[in-house]
Enzyme design. Structure first.
Site, PDB file in Angstrom:
ATOM      1  CB  ILE A 162     -12.079   8.562  13.678  1.00 13.23           C
ATOM      2  CG1 ILE A 162     -10.846   9.458  13.526  1.00 13.23           C
ATOM      3  CG2 ILE A 162     -13.161   9.282  14.464  1.00 13.23           C
ATOM      4  CD1 ILE A 162     -11.099  10.727  12.721  1.00 13.23           C
ATOM      5  N   GLY A 163     -13.478   5.759  13.637  1.00 11.49           N
ATOM      6  CA  GLY A 163     -14.691   4.973  13.816  1.00 11.49           C
ATOM      7  C   GLY A 163     -14.543   3.848  14.813  1.00 11.49           C
ATOM      8  CG  ASN A 165      -1.901   1.142   1.229  1.00 13.83           C
ATOM      9  OD1 ASN A 165      -1.818   2.070   0.421  1.00 13.83           O
ATOM     10  ND2 ASN A 165      -2.848   1.104   2.151  1.00 13.83           N
ATOM     11  NE  ARG A 217      -4.620   9.360  17.764  1.00 22.39           N
ATOM     12  CZ  ARG A 217      -3.583   8.675  17.302  1.00 22.39           C
ATOM     13  NH1 ARG A 217      -3.295   7.496  17.827  1.00 22.39           N
ATOM     14  NH2 ARG A 217      -2.829   9.163  16.326  1.00 22.39           N
ATOM     15  CD  GLU A 238      -8.348   0.092   3.591  1.00 24.25           C
ATOM     16  OE1 GLU A 238      -8.751   0.917   2.753  1.00 24.25           O
ATOM     17  OE2 GLU A 238      -7.571   0.379   4.534  1.00 24.25           O
ATOM     18  NE  ARG A 275      -6.088   2.173  -0.490  1.00 26.02           N
ATOM     19  CZ  ARG A 275      -5.739   3.448  -0.330  1.00 26.02           C
ATOM     20  NH1 ARG A 275      -4.457   3.777  -0.224  1.00 26.02           N
ATOM     21  NH2 ARG A 275      -6.652   4.385  -0.282  1.00 26.02           N
ATOM     22  CG  HIS A 335     -12.096   5.133   2.107  1.00 27.24           C
ATOM     23  ND1 HIS A 335     -12.646   6.275   2.645  1.00 27.24           N
ATOM     24  CD2 HIS A 335     -10.758   5.248   2.295  1.00 27.24           C
ATOM     25  CE1 HIS A 335     -11.691   7.056   3.135  1.00 27.24           C
ATOM     26  NE2 HIS A 335     -10.541   6.447   2.929  1.00 27.24           N
ATOM     27  CG  ASP A 341      -4.224  12.547  16.072  1.00 23.38           C
ATOM     28  OD1 ASP A 341      -5.298  12.070  16.517  1.00 23.38           O
ATOM     29  OD2 ASP A 341      -3.155  11.923  16.088  1.00 23.38           O
ATOM     30  NE  ARG A 391      -7.498  13.197   1.990  1.00 29.92           N
ATOM     31  CZ  ARG A 391      -7.659  11.888   1.764  1.00 29.92           C
ATOM     32  NH1 ARG A 391      -8.732  11.459   1.123  1.00 29.92           N
ATOM     33  NH2 ARG A 391      -6.766  11.030   2.185  1.00 29.92           N
TER      34      ARG A 391
END
Length: 395
Positions: free
Chosen positions: A327-328, A9, A283, A377, A91, A179, A281, A239
């Site tokens: 994050i999810g 990747n 976090r 992935e 990828r 994605h 980030d 982004r």
């Protein structure tokens, strides 16, 4: 000697890799060469994540993706002496209109993928650099390209169009979505986790530094938030997400910004970083008490809610919501806020399950199931690669 597959990747300044056993796609090792072009560093980890090899690299100014490929192959040969690499899966971000499935690479296909560079200028060149580096060092080793856009080729035509003159649509200016390998993985494991959702209507939120959402109907992509490029849709780490194109015209006219400046702005200086003026980030933003950090989180959650409603409309209802990505999978606060704001679609949120890291975050009586599922992935690429190369027992 046991056969193994290598998955690559490639990013602008990093090259991530994983090695899998062919017979059962069990992970052997993984790692990356990071900070290519600045302070290159090699890290190799075992299947459980433990560091087994780490090195800062010299010749930082001349060290490129080709040298990174050579280093990875050399270290894997040293580490996996009882294994033989029989194929490499890559990828590749963009497959254009033609490639709706993984494909074994040859010179003609690589040439076609090079023509797609203008559609993904920040991603495609680095994937091609890795592919060409392998062909240069090991020309007889089979390589397979797995495309991030391919999973979304199942979308209806109307979901792919912009309101532009048809001549541009016919030339490839349309919504592609990205994605896809992550969404394909979630779709592949969902039947075991929630058969009702797998056969019905599911929205997957892939939330990380790059973030998007995808509406699945019976495991097939119906709509997604990213479109012509991976900059559209949700607010991301750096982004901008959805943006009125008139803003770009305004910036060109009133600030004298050219294409290069606009590209830098919308890809690298916006999103959570731009709004918070602190960090990209999540976090760090969650840990901060600065008003700008709170505002950036608020915008991130608001855009998630807006896009969630849009995708529910595209599906005509909802059976399950799945969180994945960095994050999810890890930010309980974001999951909580998104789900509480979306109570109108029938979610009954279990805060205790959310805080304790459970896989299911919805109560039994919830009309919509809520799940946290770790994406993979690399495993998806490995599965595709062994199937394309014709190994027995491949799925």
């Amino acid at each position: 000697m046991t056969d193994a597959l290598l998955v690559l990747n490639s990013g602008s300044s990093s090259l991530k890799f994983s090695a899998f056993r062919v017979d059962d796609t069990a992970l052997l090792v993984r790692g990356q060469v990071e900070a290519i072009g600045t302070a290159p560093r090699f890290v190799l980890r075992g299947a459980s994540g433990e560091v087994i090899d780490e090195q800062m690299l010299n010749d930082r100014d001349s060290f490129d993706h080709t040298q990174a490929i050579g280093l990875i192959l050399e270290r894997l040969q040293q580490r996996l002496q009882d294994h033989c690499i029989v194929g490499i899966g890559h990828r590749v971000v963009h497959g254009g209109m033609k490639y709706a499935a993984p494909v074994r690479l040859d010179a003609a296909i690589v040439s076609e993928l090079e023509r797609l560079v203008p559609l993904a200028p920040l991603h495609q060149p680095h994937s091609l650099a890795a592919i060409n580096a392998v062909f240069g060092k090991m020309p007889h080793l089979p390589q397979v390209a797995c495309f991030d856009t391919a999973f979304h080729r199942s979308q209806p035509e109307v979901a792919q169009w912009f309101g532009l003159p048809r001549r541009f649509t016919d030339q490839g200016v349309r919504r592609y979505g990205f994605h896809g390998l992550s969404y394909e993985y979630i779709a592949s494991v969902l039947p075991e986790i929630d058969p009702r959702a797998a056969a019905g209507r599911t929205i997957v939120a892939h939330l990380g530094n790059g973030a998007s959402m995808c509406a699945l109907k019976a495991g097939r992509s119906i709509a997604t938030t990213m479109s012509f490029t991976p900059v559209d849709g949700l607010v991301m780490g750096t982004r901008v997400g959805s943006l009125d194109p008139g803003v770009l015209l305004y910036l060109m006219t009133n600030y004298g910004m050219d294409a290069a400046a606009l590209e830098k702005l919308i890809y690298h200086e916006s999103g959570l970083l731009g709004v918070s003026d602190l960090s990209s980030d999540m976090r760090e933003l969650i840990a901060s008490a600065e008003p700008q950090a709170i505002e950036a989180i608020n915008l991130f959650v608001y855009r998630l809610g807006r896009e969630l409603g849009s995708l529910v409309a595209a599906l005509g209802g909802l059976d399950a919501l799945v969180f994945t990505g960095g994050i999810g999978e890890n930010a309980a606060l974001i999951r909580s806020r998104v789900c509480r704001d979306a109570a109108w679609i029938g979610l009954t949120f279990d805060d205790d399950a959310n805080q304790t890291g459970s896989r299911r975050l919805s109560h039994d009586e919830s009309k919509v199931a809520i799940w946290v599922i770790a994406t993979n992935e690399e495993l998806m690429i490995a599965e595709h690669t062994r199937r394309i190369l014709g190994y027995c027992g491949a799925n």
